[in-house]
Motif scaffolding. Structure first.
Motif, PDB file in Angstrom:
ATOM      1  N   GLU A  31      10.644  12.582 -21.278  1.00  0.00           N
ATOM      2  CA  GLU A  31      11.685  13.490 -21.265  1.00  0.00           C
ATOM      3  C   GLU A  31      13.169  12.809 -20.725  1.00  0.00           C
ATOM      4  O   GLU A  31      14.069  12.923 -21.072  1.00  0.00           O
ATOM      5  CB  GLU A  31      11.614  14.999 -20.890  1.00  0.00           C
ATOM      6  CG  GLU A  31      12.440  15.997 -21.124  1.00  0.00           C
ATOM      7  CD  GLU A  31      12.803  16.094 -22.753  1.00  0.00           C
ATOM      8  OE1 GLU A  31      11.821  15.784 -23.400  1.00  0.00           O
ATOM      9  OE2 GLU A  31      13.381  16.807 -23.246  1.00  0.00           O
ATOM     10  N   ARG A  34      14.311  10.374 -22.762  1.00  0.00           N
ATOM     11  CA  ARG A  34      15.027  10.886 -23.935  1.00  0.00           C
ATOM     12  C   ARG A  34      16.557  11.100 -23.336  1.00  0.00           C
ATOM     13  O   ARG A  34      17.579  11.016 -24.151  1.00  0.00           O
ATOM     14  CB  ARG A  34      14.444  11.999 -24.333  1.00  0.00           C
ATOM     15  CG  ARG A  34      14.911  12.429 -25.642  1.00  0.00           C
ATOM     16  CD  ARG A  34      14.003  13.640 -26.177  1.00  0.00           C
ATOM     17  NE  ARG A  34      14.290  14.863 -25.727  1.00  0.00           N
ATOM     18  CZ  ARG A  34      15.182  15.828 -25.930  1.00  0.00           C
ATOM     19  NH1 ARG A  34      16.008  15.564 -26.841  1.00  0.00           N
ATOM     20  NH2 ARG A  34      15.301  16.663 -25.358  1.00  0.00           N
ATOM     21  N   LEU A  35      16.591  11.523 -22.078  1.00  0.00           N
ATOM     22  CA  LEU A  35      18.069  11.751 -21.559  1.00  0.00           C
ATOM     23  C   LEU A  35      18.864  10.896 -21.117  1.00  0.00           C
ATOM     24  O   LEU A  35      20.101  10.871 -21.140  1.00  0.00           O
ATOM     25  CB  LEU A  35      17.600  12.899 -20.216  1.00  0.00           C
ATOM     26  CG  LEU A  35      17.081  14.341 -20.739  1.00  0.00           C
ATOM     27  CD1 LEU A  35      17.199  15.178 -19.462  1.00  0.00           C
ATOM     28  CD2 LEU A  35      18.142  14.985 -21.709  1.00  0.00           C
ATOM     29  N   ALA A  80      10.229  21.291 -12.571  1.00  0.00           N
ATOM     30  CA  ALA A  80       9.023  22.006 -12.596  1.00  0.00           C
ATOM     31  C   ALA A  80       7.852  21.944 -13.243  1.00  0.00           C
ATOM     32  O   ALA A  80       6.631  21.867 -12.733  1.00  0.00           O
ATOM     33  CB  ALA A  80       9.525  23.635 -13.028  1.00  0.00           C
ATOM     34  N   ASN A  81       7.882  21.160 -14.435  1.00  0.00           N
ATOM     35  CA  ASN A  81       6.798  20.883 -15.256  1.00  0.00           C
ATOM     36  C   ASN A  81       5.989  19.718 -14.489  1.00  0.00           C
ATOM     37  O   ASN A  81       4.729  19.830 -14.195  1.00  0.00           O
ATOM     38  CB  ASN A  81       7.303  20.308 -16.578  1.00  0.00           C
ATOM     39  CG  ASN A  81       6.331  19.722 -17.426  1.00  0.00           C
ATOM     40  OD1 ASN A  81       5.269  20.273 -17.703  1.00  0.00           O
ATOM     41  ND2 ASN A  81       6.471  18.332 -17.678  1.00  0.00           N
TER      42      ASN A  81
HETATM   43  C1  LIG Z   1      19.500  18.601 -20.845  1.00  0.00           C
HETATM   44  C2  LIG Z   1      18.264  19.092 -20.180  1.00  0.00           C
HETATM   45  C3  LIG Z   1      18.075  19.330 -18.722  1.00  0.00           C
HETATM   46  C4  LIG Z   1      16.877  19.836 -18.270  1.00  0.00           C
HETATM   47  N1  LIG Z   1      16.858  19.978 -16.655  1.00  0.00           N
HETATM   48  C5  LIG Z   1      16.108  20.578 -16.234  1.00  0.00           C
HETATM   49  C6  LIG Z   1      15.756  20.700 -14.801  1.00  0.00           C
HETATM   50  O1  LIG Z   1      16.920  20.235 -13.858  1.00  0.00           O
HETATM   51  N2  LIG Z   1      14.635  21.124 -13.913  1.00  0.00           N
HETATM   52  C7  LIG Z   1      13.461  21.230 -14.849  1.00  0.00           C
HETATM   53  O2  LIG Z   1      12.405  21.512 -14.164  1.00  0.00           O
HETATM   54  N3  LIG Z   1      13.385  21.255 -16.320  1.00  0.00           N
HETATM   55  C8  LIG Z   1      14.695  20.671 -16.853  1.00  0.00           C
HETATM   56  N4  LIG Z   1      14.527  20.404 -18.357  1.00  0.00           N
HETATM   57  C9  LIG Z   1      13.364  20.882 -18.940  1.00  0.00           C
HETATM   58  C10 LIG Z   1      12.400  19.729 -18.842  1.00  0.00           C
HETATM   59  O3  LIG Z   1      13.023  18.567 -19.559  1.00  0.00           O
HETATM   60  C11 LIG Z   1      10.994  20.135 -19.676  1.00  0.00           C
HETATM   61  O4  LIG Z   1      10.481  20.909 -19.022  1.00  0.00           O
HETATM   62  C12 LIG Z   1      10.399  18.855 -19.844  1.00  0.00           C
HETATM   63  O5  LIG Z   1       9.244  19.271 -20.455  1.00  0.00           O
HETATM   64  C13 LIG Z   1      10.130  18.173 -18.710  1.00  0.00           C
HETATM   65  O6  LIG Z   1       9.444  17.194 -18.756  1.00  0.00           O
HETATM   66  P1  LIG Z   1       8.790  15.946 -17.483  1.00  0.00           P
HETATM   67  O7  LIG Z   1       8.683  16.738 -16.374  1.00  0.00           O
HETATM   68  O8  LIG Z   1       7.900  15.220 -18.260  1.00  0.00           O
HETATM   69  O9  LIG Z   1       9.915  14.997 -17.306  1.00  0.00           O
HETATM   70  C14 LIG Z   1      15.888  20.048 -19.072  1.00  0.00           C
HETATM   71  C15 LIG Z   1      15.913  19.881 -20.274  1.00  0.00           C
HETATM   72  C16 LIG Z   1      17.064  19.379 -21.081  1.00  0.00           C
HETATM   73  C17 LIG Z   1      17.188  19.171 -22.432  1.00  0.00           C
END
Ligand SMILES: Cc1cc2nc3c(=O)[nH]c(=O)nc-3n(C[C@H](O)[C@H](O)[C@H](O)COP(=O)(O)O)c2cc1C
Length: 409
Positions: A31, A34-35, A80-81
């Motif tokens: 993720e 992707r960002l 959080a994830n």
């Molecule tokens: C633009 C964008 C911003 C996000 N910001 C947050 C954030 O600040 N904190 C968070 O816990 N999840 C955020 N999310 C959701 C996470 O990207 C999502 O829970 C994802 O599954 C996390 O994957 P990872 O923990 O493997 O990076 C965001 C999603 C998007 C699309």
């Protein structure tokens, strides 16, 4: 790095760590990748980002039981994830697998959560953070301001990194000194073993017991200089007037109010031997009432108030005479001057104070004022050479000034 908006700050954080001597290898969750673009992180760190685990078993190579593994795993931003997965021992991607491996190997891990404020209130998110703390993971929490959670600043993250590395046990061939030197702090840093006196903030002069003449300095630049000097390994004392900035935790702070008190505190500090550098960053008021009123001046029976002012002591001008060996850094704030006039004025000021280095800014310029988070400065050395420090965060500007001091000492 995880998939949070705060990942936008990752290249800048990597550069801050690198400026302190670290090698930064970016590891991204799917993720996060992707960002933020991989090429940007590749450019920022000079290292190919890890976005998947391959036959090269990147997690073992970087944080496993192998010689030359990383000194520390920093997860910033942490979603959080990912926090939940690490707390549950799940590893299903590069970041979580690096975390499981580093924790198992005993490599220090720092987690910097970034989330929308209500997510912190989810009881299981809170419990997950507690679980991580319980197994020795350092958590650098956000600040809650106006109901919003703001991820820790790069400065706070850097401080945690520096602290953890400096605490590393002297096993595995790594000494505390080596660890500290890696990030430019401790005895091996560029100002290792040096003592630095910083003046910061503004002075006030009392018109009467409750009214003062002062200026708009916040102390942020002075504290940024104190932080940069600490990071470079110096022992730092700050003589702090009024201001809203917070002193870095490892600095010794002496509080003062008036120009005269600041003058006395500077002389008292320097009279004790051992100071190598004085950074005179405080905005010291130039004028004070000849006679401050002992009681509050009444406004009822007058329509005009005339106050006679006299100059305050010029702290910087006395330092060289009394303490000839100290490396003296003068600061000068001017307003709305041409570049040539700004530099000519700074040269005259440095000469008068017999300063080794002068840092000058034009507080009339956008982003370079007293209350801003940024600054733009010119540095002029004793040899007359000038350097432009372009508009940047006060800490980045301070780091450049401290680097110039270390080069010239
Ligand atoms: C633009 C964008 C911003 C996000 N910001 C947050 C954030 O600040 N904190 C968070 O816990 N999840 C955020 N999310 C959701 C996470 O990207 C999502 O829970 C994802 O599954 C996390 O994957 P990872 O923990 O493997 O990076 C965001 C999603 C998007 C699309």
């Amino acid at each position: 790095m995880c998939g949070s908006v705060a990942v936008a700050r990752a290249p800048e954080l990597a550069r801050v760590l690198m400026r302190h001597g670290a090698t930064v290898v970016p590891v991204l969750s799917a993720e996060a990748a992707r960002l933020i673009g991989e090429p940007l992180l590749h450019w920022a760190t000079g290292q190919r980002p890890v976005t998947e685990l391959t036959g090269e078993i990147e997690h073992v190579a970087q944080v496993g039981n192998v010689p030359g593994h990383a000194d520390l795993l920093l997860i910033a931003p942490a979603t959080a994830n990912t926090i939940g997965k690490i707390a549950a021992g799940i590893d299903d991607g590069p970041v979580t697998t690096f975390a499981t491996t580093a924790i198992g190997e005993g490599i220090p891990v720092i987690v910097v959560p970034a989330m929308h404020e209500p997510m912190y209130r989810h009881p299981i998110v809170g419990r997950n953070l507690e679980t991580l703390r319980g197994i020795g993971v350092e958590v650098v929490m956000p600040r809650i301001e106006e109901g919003k959670a703001k991820i820790a600043s790069n400065e706070e993250i850097l401080s945690a990194v520096v602290r953890l590395l400096a605490e590393l046990p002297a096993d595995g061939g790594e000494t505390e000194r080596d660890a500290a030197a890696t990030v430019g702090t401790g005895p091996g840093g560029r100002l290792g073993g040096r003592r630095v006196l910083v003046t910061a903030g503004r002075t006030v002069e009392y018109l009467d017991p409750i009214r003062v003449i002062t200026n708009n300095s916040t102390g942020k630049m002075g504290m940024a200089l104190a932080t940069a000097a600490l990071e470079a390994g110096a022992e730092v004392t700050v003589i702090y007037g009024k201001g809203s900035a917070t002193a870095p935790p490892r600095a010794r702070v002496v509080r003062v109010e008036t120009a005269e008190q600041m003058h006395a505190a500077v002389r008292e500090q320097l009279a004790a031997p051992g100071y190598d550098v004085v950074i005179a960053a405080a905005a010291v008021g130039d004028w004070r009432p000849v006679a401050g009123a002992k009681e509050k001046i009444s406004t009822h029976d007058r329509d005009r108030l005339v106050i006679e002012l006299e100059p305050t002591p010029k702290i910087i001008d006395g330092i060289r005479r009394e303490f000839p060996d100290v490396f003296l850094v003068a600061f000068r704030a001017q307003h709305d001057l041409s570049r040539d006039d700004l530099l000519a004025d700074a040269r005259r000021r440095a000469k008068k104070a017999d300063a080794d280095l002068i840092a000058v800014n034009d507080v009339g310029r956008e982003g370079a004022g007293f209350e801003s988070e940024t600054n733009e400065m010119f540095l002029i050395g004793r040899d007359g050479r000038e350097e432009h420090i372009p508009l940047a965060s006060k800490l980045a500007v301070a780091e450049r000034i401290v680097a110039a001091i270390a080069e010239q000492l």
